[in-house]
Design a protein around this motif. Structure first.
Motif, PDB file in Angstrom:
ATOM      1  N   ALA A   1       0.848  -1.195   0.000  1.00 32.13           N
ATOM      2  CA  ALA A   1       0.000   0.000   0.000  1.00 32.13           C
ATOM      3  C   ALA A   1       0.877   1.236   0.000  1.00 32.13           C
ATOM      4  O   ALA A   1       2.043   1.191   0.393  1.00 32.13           O
ATOM      5  CB  ALA A   1      -0.868  -0.001   1.251  1.00 32.13           C
ATOM      6  N   LYS A   2       0.295   2.352  -0.415  1.00 34.14           N
ATOM      7  CA  LYS A   2       0.934   3.670  -0.252  1.00 34.14           C
ATOM      8  C   LYS A   2       0.002   4.558   0.545  1.00 34.14           C
ATOM      9  O   LYS A   2      -1.212   4.338   0.598  1.00 34.14           O
ATOM     10  CB  LYS A   2       1.247   4.314  -1.598  1.00 34.14           C
ATOM     11  CG  LYS A   2       0.063   4.546  -2.560  1.00 34.14           C
ATOM     12  CD  LYS A   2      -0.764   5.786  -2.353  1.00 34.14           C
ATOM     13  CE  LYS A   2      -1.855   5.952  -3.413  1.00 34.14           C
ATOM     14  NZ  LYS A   2      -2.879   6.940  -3.107  1.00 34.14           N
ATOM     15  N   LEU A   3       0.604   5.574   1.179  1.00 32.89           N
ATOM     16  CA  LEU A   3      -0.198   6.663   1.742  1.00 32.89           C
ATOM     17  C   LEU A   3       0.230   7.948   1.059  1.00 32.89           C
ATOM     18  O   LEU A   3       1.413   8.128   0.749  1.00 32.89           O
ATOM     19  CB  LEU A   3       0.051   6.814   3.252  1.00 32.89           C
ATOM     20  CG  LEU A   3      -0.449   5.713   4.181  1.00 32.89           C
ATOM     21  CD1 LEU A   3      -0.076   6.040   5.629  1.00 32.89           C
ATOM     22  CD2 LEU A   3      -1.954   5.503   4.055  1.00 32.89           C
TER      23      LEU A   3
ATOM     24  N   TYR B   1      -6.458  15.906 -16.715  1.00 35.20           N
ATOM     25  CA  TYR B   1      -5.715  15.416 -15.541  1.00 35.20           C
ATOM     26  C   TYR B   1      -5.294  16.592 -14.660  1.00 35.20           C
ATOM     27  O   TYR B   1      -5.229  17.731 -15.121  1.00 35.20           O
ATOM     28  CB  TYR B   1      -4.483  14.611 -15.980  1.00 35.20           C
ATOM     29  CG  TYR B   1      -4.780  13.124 -16.091  1.00 35.20           C
ATOM     30  CD1 TYR B   1      -4.309  12.228 -15.150  1.00 35.20           C
ATOM     31  CD2 TYR B   1      -5.572  12.623 -17.126  1.00 35.20           C
ATOM     32  CE1 TYR B   1      -4.589  10.879 -15.219  1.00 35.20           C
ATOM     33  CE2 TYR B   1      -5.864  11.271 -17.214  1.00 35.20           C
ATOM     34  CZ  TYR B   1      -5.372  10.403 -16.257  1.00 35.20           C
ATOM     35  OH  TYR B   1      -5.663   9.074 -16.331  1.00 35.20           O
ATOM     36  N   HIS B   2      -5.001  16.305 -13.403  1.00 33.63           N
ATOM     37  CA  HIS B   2      -4.655  17.361 -12.461  1.00 33.63           C
ATOM     38  C   HIS B   2      -3.161  17.384 -12.160  1.00 33.63           C
ATOM     39  O   HIS B   2      -2.528  16.336 -12.080  1.00 33.63           O
ATOM     40  CB  HIS B   2      -5.452  17.181 -11.167  1.00 33.63           C
ATOM     41  CG  HIS B   2      -6.899  17.497 -11.364  1.00 33.63           C
ATOM     42  ND1 HIS B   2      -7.735  16.627 -12.022  1.00 33.63           N
ATOM     43  CD2 HIS B   2      -7.623  18.592 -11.047  1.00 33.63           C
ATOM     44  CE1 HIS B   2      -8.940  17.177 -12.087  1.00 33.63           C
ATOM     45  NE2 HIS B   2      -8.902  18.369 -11.501  1.00 33.63           N
ATOM     46  N   GLU B   3      -2.669  18.592 -11.995  1.00 38.85           N
ATOM     47  CA  GLU B   3      -1.282  18.759 -11.555  1.00 38.85           C
ATOM     48  C   GLU B   3      -1.263  18.677 -10.044  1.00 38.85           C
ATOM     49  O   GLU B   3      -1.977  19.444  -9.369  1.00 38.85           O
ATOM     50  CB  GLU B   3      -0.778  20.132 -11.982  1.00 38.85           C
ATOM     51  CG  GLU B   3      -0.022  20.099 -13.281  1.00 38.85           C
ATOM     52  CD  GLU B   3       0.751  21.387 -13.431  1.00 38.85           C
ATOM     53  OE1 GLU B   3       1.987  21.326 -13.383  1.00 38.85           O
ATOM     54  OE2 GLU B   3       0.090  22.434 -13.568  1.00 38.85           O
TER      55      GLU B   3
ATOM     56  N   GLY C   1      -1.790   3.875 -14.979  1.00 36.83           N
ATOM     57  CA  GLY C   1      -2.281   4.649 -13.834  1.00 36.83           C
ATOM     58  C   GLY C   1      -1.224   5.641 -13.375  1.00 36.83           C
ATOM     59  O   GLY C   1      -0.019   5.321 -13.390  1.00 36.83           O
ATOM     60  N   ALA C   2      -1.676   6.835 -12.958  1.00 41.54           N
ATOM     61  CA  ALA C   2      -0.751   7.892 -12.566  1.00 41.54           C
ATOM     62  C   ALA C   2       0.098   7.498 -11.355  1.00 41.54           C
ATOM     63  O   ALA C   2       1.185   8.036 -11.138  1.00 41.54           O
ATOM     64  CB  ALA C   2      -1.540   9.170 -12.260  1.00 41.54           C
ATOM     65  N   ASP C   3      -0.420   6.559 -10.566  1.00 37.67           N
ATOM     66  CA  ASP C   3       0.277   6.131  -9.352  1.00 37.67           C
ATOM     67  C   ASP C   3       1.295   5.020  -9.583  1.00 37.67           C
ATOM     68  O   ASP C   3       2.043   4.678  -8.666  1.00 37.67           O
ATOM     69  CB  ASP C   3      -0.753   5.572  -8.346  1.00 37.67           C
ATOM     70  CG  ASP C   3      -1.234   6.624  -7.387  1.00 37.67           C
ATOM     71  OD1 ASP C   3      -0.724   7.754  -7.428  1.00 37.67           O
ATOM     72  OD2 ASP C   3      -2.138   6.303  -6.595  1.00 37.67           O
ATOM     73  N   VAL C   4       1.321   4.436 -10.779  1.00 39.02           N
ATOM     74  CA  VAL C   4       2.191   3.269 -10.996  1.00 39.02           C
ATOM     75  C   VAL C   4       3.685   3.627 -10.893  1.00 39.02           C
ATOM     76  O   VAL C   4       4.451   2.894 -10.255  1.00 39.02           O
ATOM     77  CB  VAL C   4       1.852   2.551 -12.335  1.00 39.02           C
ATOM     78  CG1 VAL C   4       2.761   1.355 -12.551  1.00 39.02           C
ATOM     79  CG2 VAL C   4       0.391   2.107 -12.339  1.00 39.02           C
TER      80      VAL C   4
ATOM     81  N   SER D   1     -14.522   6.541  -6.160  1.00 42.44           N
ATOM     82  CA  SER D   1     -13.861   6.524  -7.465  1.00 42.44           C
ATOM     83  C   SER D   1     -12.981   7.771  -7.624  1.00 42.44           C
ATOM     84  O   SER D   1     -13.458   8.908  -7.484  1.00 42.44           O
ATOM     85  CB  SER D   1     -14.918   6.473  -8.569  1.00 42.44           C
ATOM     86  OG  SER D   1     -14.385   7.018  -9.757  1.00 42.44           O
ATOM     87  N   THR D   2     -11.707   7.533  -7.934  1.00 39.47           N
ATOM     88  CA  THR D   2     -10.762   8.644  -8.144  1.00 39.47           C
ATOM     89  C   THR D   2     -11.285   9.598  -9.221  1.00 39.47           C
ATOM     90  O   THR D   2     -11.272  10.820  -9.045  1.00 39.47           O
ATOM     91  CB  THR D   2      -9.389   8.068  -8.580  1.00 39.47           C
ATOM     92  OG1 THR D   2      -8.949   7.155  -7.576  1.00 39.47           O
ATOM     93  CG2 THR D   2      -8.345   9.154  -8.759  1.00 39.47           C
ATOM     94  N   GLY D   3     -11.780   9.024 -10.323  1.00 37.15           N
ATOM     95  CA  GLY D   3     -12.264   9.830 -11.447  1.00 37.15           C
ATOM     96  C   GLY D   3     -13.421  10.734 -11.043  1.00 37.15           C
ATOM     97  O   GLY D   3     -13.478  11.907 -11.438  1.00 37.15           O
TER      98      GLY D   3
ATOM     99  N   GLY E   1      -4.986   9.911  -0.666  1.00 36.58           N
ATOM    100  CA  GLY E   1      -5.460   9.999  -2.053  1.00 36.58           C
ATOM    101  C   GLY E   1      -6.832  10.645  -2.125  1.00 36.58           C
ATOM    102  O   GLY E   1      -7.116  11.629  -1.442  1.00 36.58           O
ATOM    103  N   THR E   2      -7.697  10.057  -2.967  1.00 33.49           N
ATOM    104  CA  THR E   2      -9.069  10.556  -3.065  1.00 33.49           C
ATOM    105  C   THR E   2      -9.989   9.789  -2.116  1.00 33.49           C
ATOM    106  O   THR E   2     -11.206   9.795  -2.286  1.00 33.49           O
ATOM    107  CB  THR E   2      -9.579  10.438  -4.519  1.00 33.49           C
ATOM    108  OG1 THR E   2      -9.339   9.102  -4.972  1.00 33.49           O
ATOM    109  CG2 THR E   2      -8.851  11.404  -5.434  1.00 33.49           C
ATOM    110  N   GLY E   3      -9.414   9.148  -1.122  1.00 34.92           N
ATOM    111  CA  GLY E   3     -10.166   8.389  -0.132  1.00 34.92           C
ATOM    112  C   GLY E   3     -10.418   6.973  -0.645  1.00 34.92           C
ATOM    113  O   GLY E   3     -10.019   6.618  -1.736  1.00 34.92           O
TER     114      GLY E   3
END
Ligand SMILES: C[C@@](CO)(OP(=O)(O)O)[C@H](O)COP(=O)(O)OP(=O)(O)OC[C@H]1O[C@@H](n2ccc(N)nc2=O)[C@H](O)[C@@H]1O
Ligand SMILES: Nc1ncnc2c1ncn2[C@@H]1O[C@H](COP(=O)(O)OP(=O)(O)O)[C@@H](O)[C@H]1O
Length: 284
Positions: A13-15, A29-31, A137-140, A178-180, A236-238
């Protein structure tokens, strides 16, 4: 180096210790500016190299077709990028909550790229794996890079950091976010100024938190419940929220009193991804 035909590897996992949104790019996408740390807790993936070229998932996620599983997508993308004749059979034990903000899907994808790079004897550098990964995915990329980091851009520009390793209680309030959907909400704040100078002396927050609290009251309840142990924050986005503890014992004691409707786990933060530490041990 060992010629492995099977490999079992964690997908940690990441935080996001903080998450600032600085603006929106023309592609929607967001900066971001976000601080990533890994936890020594996650999914476990099992890989077997095959000679038939096929990629087969031996475990399924309810309601998710295999072709949409990021594990399958990552294996397929790596095969496409390299034309390897090898295939793989992959099974997994899912522990991370889906849509929990702890990066389960992205971490699974990264661990798949790292494991198959070794099993298929591709010897691709991490930069190339991250390039393949960011399309999934942006997190990869942070999971591929394997070092706690401040991320910028859409999350792919990484500056390594070295943080004090500590214990966290992570609570999942049983809601899937959902992140999106969060990123597409008109009321999401998108104008936090970029960090200047030393990031440690700046004020931090999660810019998604207020919006998520409004739409998911269970997240607000969780953040409030955690407050008795220290400053609580959403990742993240929860939907997962966390608080840090000095000792494992104190974190486990707090976990014992968690309301039954929520799930939680205690884990230690690490600067080096546990997937990288495990892989290094297994390859030597
Ligand atoms: C917010 C973060 C913070 O670490 O984590 P999670 O809460 O998802 O774990 C990440 O940036 C999420 O990364 P990841 O989950 O890989 O996102 P992706 O699959 O690439 O994107 C899902 C959707 O989120 C939006 N998105 C994502 C990243 C970004 N920088 N800007 C965006 O606007 C886009 O609408 C995209 O369609
Ligand atoms: N291997 C996987 N594990 C979890 N989710 C996956 C996986 N493959 C695809 N997904 C999809 O990705 C979505 C986000 O999952 P996840 O990465 O766990 O959430 P988050 O980005 O909030 O941490 C899920 O709702 C699911 O539809």
């Amino acid at each position: 180096m060992a010629d492995l035909t099977t490999l079992s590897l964690i997908a940690p996992a990441k935080l996001n210790l903080f998450l600032h949104i600085n603006g929106r790019l023309p592609n929607g996408y967001h900066e971001l500016e976000t601080l990533f740390v890994f936890l020594d807790y996650g999914d476990r993936l099992h890989f077997k190299r095959t000679d038939d070229g096929a990629i087969t998932l031996k475990t399924q996620i309810d309601g998710l077709p295999d072709e949409e599983n990021l594990i399958y997508k990552a294996a397929y993308a790596l095969k496409l990028a390299t034309n390897t004749a090898f295939g793989a059979e992959i099974s997994f034990d899912k522990h991370l909550p889906s849509g929990g903000g702890v990066g389960g899907g992205s971490s699974d994808a990264a661990t798949t790229l790292l494991a198959l790079n070794a099993l298929w004897q591709l010897a691709l550098p991490l930069e190339k794996l991250a390039e393949i990964g960011v399309a999934l995915g942006a997190d990869v990329p942070v999971f591929i890079n394997g070092q706690a980091a401040i991320a910028q851009g859409i999350g792919e520009k990484l500056a390594p950091v070295n943080l004090p390793e500590t214990w966290y209680l992570v609570v999942h309030p049983n809601v899937h976010i959902s992140t999106g959907v969060i990123f597409n909400n008109a009321n999401l704040p998108r104008n936090t100024p970029k960090l200047s100078g030393d990031w440690q002396s700046s004020k931090h927050r999660n810019d998604c938190e207020e919006l998520v609290k409004k739409h998911y009251p269970e997240v607000e309840k969780t953040l409030n419940w955690l407050l008795k142990y220290g400053p609580s924050r959403m990742t993240g986005t929860g939907a997962c929220c966390f608080v840090s503890f000095e000792t494992q014992h104190a974190a486990l004691e707090a976990l014992k009193s968690l309301p039954e409707t929520w799930q939680g786990f205690v884990a230690r933060s690490t600067n080096i991804s546990p997937a990288h530490s495990e892989l290094r041990t297994k390859l030597n």
